[in-house]
Structures are given as structure tokens and as C-alpha cells.
Design a protein around this motif. Structure first.
Motif, short mmCIF file in Angstrom:
data_model
loop_
_atom_site.label_atom_id
_atom_site.label_comp_id
_atom_site.label_asym_id
_atom_site.label_seq_id
_atom_site.Cartn_x
_atom_site.Cartn_y
_atom_site.Cartn_z
N ARG A 30 -5.60 15.79 -9.12
CA ARG A 30 -5.44 15.15 -10.62
C ARG A 30 -6.49 14.34 -10.94
N LEU A 31 -7.41 13.67 -9.91
CA LEU A 31 -8.52 12.91 -10.25
C LEU A 31 -9.71 13.75 -10.60
N LEU A 32 -9.67 14.84 -10.07
CA LEU A 32 -10.78 15.76 -10.48
C LEU A 32 -10.67 16.25 -11.70
N GLU A 33 -9.52 16.64 -12.29
CA GLU A 33 -9.28 17.08 -13.38
C GLU A 33 -9.69 16.20 -14.37
N THR A 34 -9.39 14.77 -14.06
CA THR A 34 -9.49 13.54 -15.20
C THR A 34 -11.00 13.36 -15.23
N ALA A 35 -11.80 13.42 -13.98
CA ALA A 35 -13.14 13.07 -13.92
C ALA A 35 -13.93 13.96 -14.52
N SER A 36 -13.63 15.31 -14.49
CA SER A 36 -14.30 16.46 -15.17
C SER A 36 -14.47 16.04 -16.58
N LEU A 37 -13.69 15.24 -17.31
CA LEU A 37 -13.76 14.74 -18.69
C LEU A 37 -14.80 13.83 -19.20
N ALA A 38 -15.37 13.17 -17.94
CA ALA A 38 -16.25 12.09 -18.12
C ALA A 38 -17.54 12.60 -18.95
N PRO A 39 -17.94 12.12 -19.97
CA PRO A 39 -19.09 12.47 -20.57
C PRO A 39 -20.18 12.33 -19.99
N ARG A 40 -20.49 11.07 -19.53
CA ARG A 40 -21.57 10.71 -18.46
C ARG A 40 -21.89 11.43 -17.05
N ALA B 246 0.79 -1.18 0.01
CA ALA B 246 -0.06 -0.04 -0.09
C ALA B 246 0.49 1.40 -0.09
N LEU B 247 2.04 1.16 0.67
CA LEU B 247 2.87 2.43 0.75
C LEU B 247 3.52 2.58 -0.55
N ARG B 248 4.07 1.45 -1.18
CA ARG B 248 4.83 1.89 -2.46
C ARG B 248 3.62 2.41 -3.33
N LEU B 249 2.42 1.70 -3.46
CA LEU B 249 1.44 2.11 -4.49
C LEU B 249 0.71 3.59 -4.11
N ALA B 250 0.76 3.85 -2.99
CA ALA B 250 0.41 5.31 -2.68
C ALA B 250 1.38 6.25 -3.00
N ARG B 251 2.64 5.83 -2.75
CA ARG B 251 3.78 6.97 -3.25
C ARG B 251 3.67 7.14 -4.86
N SER B 252 3.41 6.12 -5.43
CA SER B 252 3.43 6.13 -7.07
C SER B 252 2.18 6.95 -7.32
N LEU B 253 1.05 7.06 -6.56
CA LEU B 253 -0.10 7.99 -6.81
C LEU B 253 0.08 9.11 -6.40
N VAL B 254 0.85 9.25 -5.27
CA VAL B 254 1.07 11.06 -5.17
C VAL B 254 1.93 11.45 -6.18
N HIS B 255 2.85 10.63 -6.56
CA HIS B 255 3.77 11.20 -7.66
C HIS B 255 3.18 11.46 -9.05
N VAL B 256 1.90 10.98 -9.38
CA VAL B 256 1.24 11.36 -10.49
C VAL B 256 0.06 12.19 -10.19
N GLY B 257 -0.15 12.72 -8.92
CA GLY B 257 -1.26 13.45 -8.42
C GLY B 257 -2.56 13.22 -8.14
N ALA B 258 -2.51 11.62 -8.05
CA ALA B 258 -3.90 10.99 -8.01
C ALA B 258 -4.23 11.10 -6.40
N LEU B 259 -3.11 10.94 -5.43
CA LEU B 259 -3.18 11.28 -4.02
C LEU B 259 -2.16 12.30 -3.90
#
Length: 274
Positions: A85-95, A59-72
Motif C-alpha cells: 500500500r505504501l508503494l501504491e501511495t508513494a507512486s503518486l508523489a509528484p517529486r 509497537a504491536l498495537r500500532l503495527a497491527r493497525s498498519l497491517v490492517h490498512v496495508g502499510a505493513l
């Protein structure tokens, strides 16, 4: 009609039966993100690992990776929160955002007329996903949030989305229905099937709940061409709930949104199907 969203306080079960270490990284990443909900917006590593079902070191390794890309993001006290970053991406969801941008002007008109909760939801598998809501400051208390999930069997928007879902989805939900997990007037699977037939005939869903608050709802389908792509509803206190007045207003608003969707060619957005 239980207008609750998310799994308050509970650990979200991992989809599928494989252990965390045997899952593809993308699935484990979503397991980690699904550990957050409206009651758990900031999590220390120990809780993040426990709620996601992923071993602490992984979980720590994965969380650090997600922090690196802005998802956490990581707070000064070491806790993790969902990243922008997740908000930015989610805003593109057509539905989500695309549908919301079309529906919002009409929802605002309905809100000014009713001064209650106005909800817009889409179906995601066997749940309703709330993509927008407008609420008056003095509106009746409810528990839901944009991005939260609502049961298909106990909400006005859910009943609409279930009534127009593929038969296989309806049959599966009806087969698993249990008393007390739906609208106050739906006691058995047979009641649920009859209710869905009435919804399809009238293009309208009426529901009520007595716990934890006395609330009523009226909902109508939003269509893109012949396809029901969303549901629109008003939620208000049961005492004095003006069914006769809200029903036509909600139906007219949903039809106005449907016409605009068709006019603007939003079918090209590629509505997802299960």
C-alpha cells in the motif's frame, strides 16, 4: 563523495524530543515505518520496537493497525515488512514518480552512452532523496537504493541540490560540516562554501571519493522554470573517469529534462518546500 543511502545498521533517531507515548499517532506510525531500511527489510516485533523507540506493547498495537490498512505486512514467521500500500501511495508523489516519468527517457539515453550509474535525486530538508537510478551490471560497486537518502555534502547530486538550496539551508549545513563527511576535496566549511559557489557558476558539480571505492561523479541541476527541483548525475570509477566527456553529456541531459518539465507545465504539481 560517499554514495551511500540510508542509515545502515543503525537505529534512526526520532525527530523531536517528545517520548513515543506523547507523540501523535501519525508520528509514531512514521517512527515505526522508519525502523526499516535497506539492511533491515523484515523485522520481528522486538527489533521493530527497539529501532523505533516505541514500547513493545504500543509497537504491536500500532503495527497491527498498519497491517490492517496495508502499510505493513506480516510474514508467516511473525516478522513485519513494508506493505505494498505504501508503494501504491508513494507512486503518486509528484517529486518522485512524476519527475521520474519525465526524466526517464533522457536518463536512459545517458545510461546507454555512459554504461555507468545514472542517478536522479531531489532535496528533502538537508538530505538528497534518490528517486531513480540506472546501473549497468558491471558498473562499479556503490551502496544506494531508490528511496534511499544521500548526504548533501558528499555526493554530486547532493552538492547540486545544496548549492541551489535556500541560503538558510546552506548556512546550516556549512556550519555543521566536519572534515571527512564530504567529498575528498572538501576539507573545511570554507572549502564547502567555495565549492558551492563554483557549482552555481558552472551549473556542474564534480566530486570524488577514495573510500570504500575509488569513484568520481559529475552532476547537473534539473530546473522547472527558474527553480532547481532535482539533480542528475553519473557515477563511475575514478581511474580513467572522463570528466571532459561526462560533464557536457550530464549537463545536456539535465537541460533536456528541464525543458520537458517546463513544456509539460509540471510546476502545477506543487513542488514541496521546507
Amino acid at each position: 563523495m560517499n554514495e551511500t543511502a540510508g542509515s545502515a545498521g543503525g537505529v534512526r533517531p526520532r525527530r523531536g524530543g517528545r517520548p513515543a507515548e506523547g507523540q501523535p499517532v501519525i508520528e509514531r506510525a512514521f517512527d515505526l515505518l522508519n525502523a526499516f531500511d535497506s539492511d533491515h527489510r523484515a523485522l520481528p516485533l522486538a527489533d521493530l520496537a527497539r529501532r523505533s523507540g516505541i514500547p513493545r506493547s504500543s509497537a504491536l498495537r500500532l503495527a497491527r493497525s498498519l497491517v490492517h490498512v496495508g502499510a505493513l505486512e506480516r510474514l508467516d514467521d511473525g516478522r513485519f515488512v513494508v506493505g505494498l500500500r505504501l508503494l501504491e501511495t508513494a507512486s503518486l508523489a509528484p517529486r518522485g514518480h512524476g519527475l521520474r516519468s519525465v526524466a526517464m527517457p533522457f536518463m536512459e539515453d545517458l545510461f546507454h552512452v555512459t554504461r555507468q550509474h545514472v542517478l536522479l535525486a531531489v532535496r528533502d530538508q538537508e538530505e538528497a532523496l534518490l528517486v531513480e537510478r540506472l546501473s549497468a551490471l558491471d558498473a562499479s560497486p556503490v551502496r544506494y537504493r531508490v528511496g534511499g537518502r544521500l548526504p548533501l555534502t558528499s555526493t554530486g547530486v547532493g552538492l547540486i541540490l545544496l548549492a541551489f538550496a535556500p541560503p538558510a539551508v546552506q548556512d546550516h549545513v556549512i556550519a555543521g560540516y566536519e572534515p571527512g563527511h564530504g567529498d575528498d576535496d572538501i576539507g573545511t566549511p570554507a572549502d564547502l562554501r567555495r565549492t558551492l559557489a563554483e557549482v552555481r557558476r558552472g551549473d556542474l558539480a564534480l566530486g570524488r571519493q577514495s573510500h570504500p571505492w575509488q569513484l568520481s561523479t559529475v552532476a547537473a541541476p534539473v530546473r522547472d522554470g527558474d527553480e532547481v527541483v532535482a539533480a542528475l548525475s553519473v557515477v563511475a570509477p575514478s581511474p580513467g573517469f572522463p570528466d571532459a566527456g561526462y560533464g557536457p553529456a550530464v549537463r545536456a541531459t539535465a537541460r533536456a529534462v528541464s525543458r520537458r518539465l517546463s513544456q509539460e507545465g509540471h510546476r502545477a504539481r506543487g513542488h514541496a518546500r521546507p
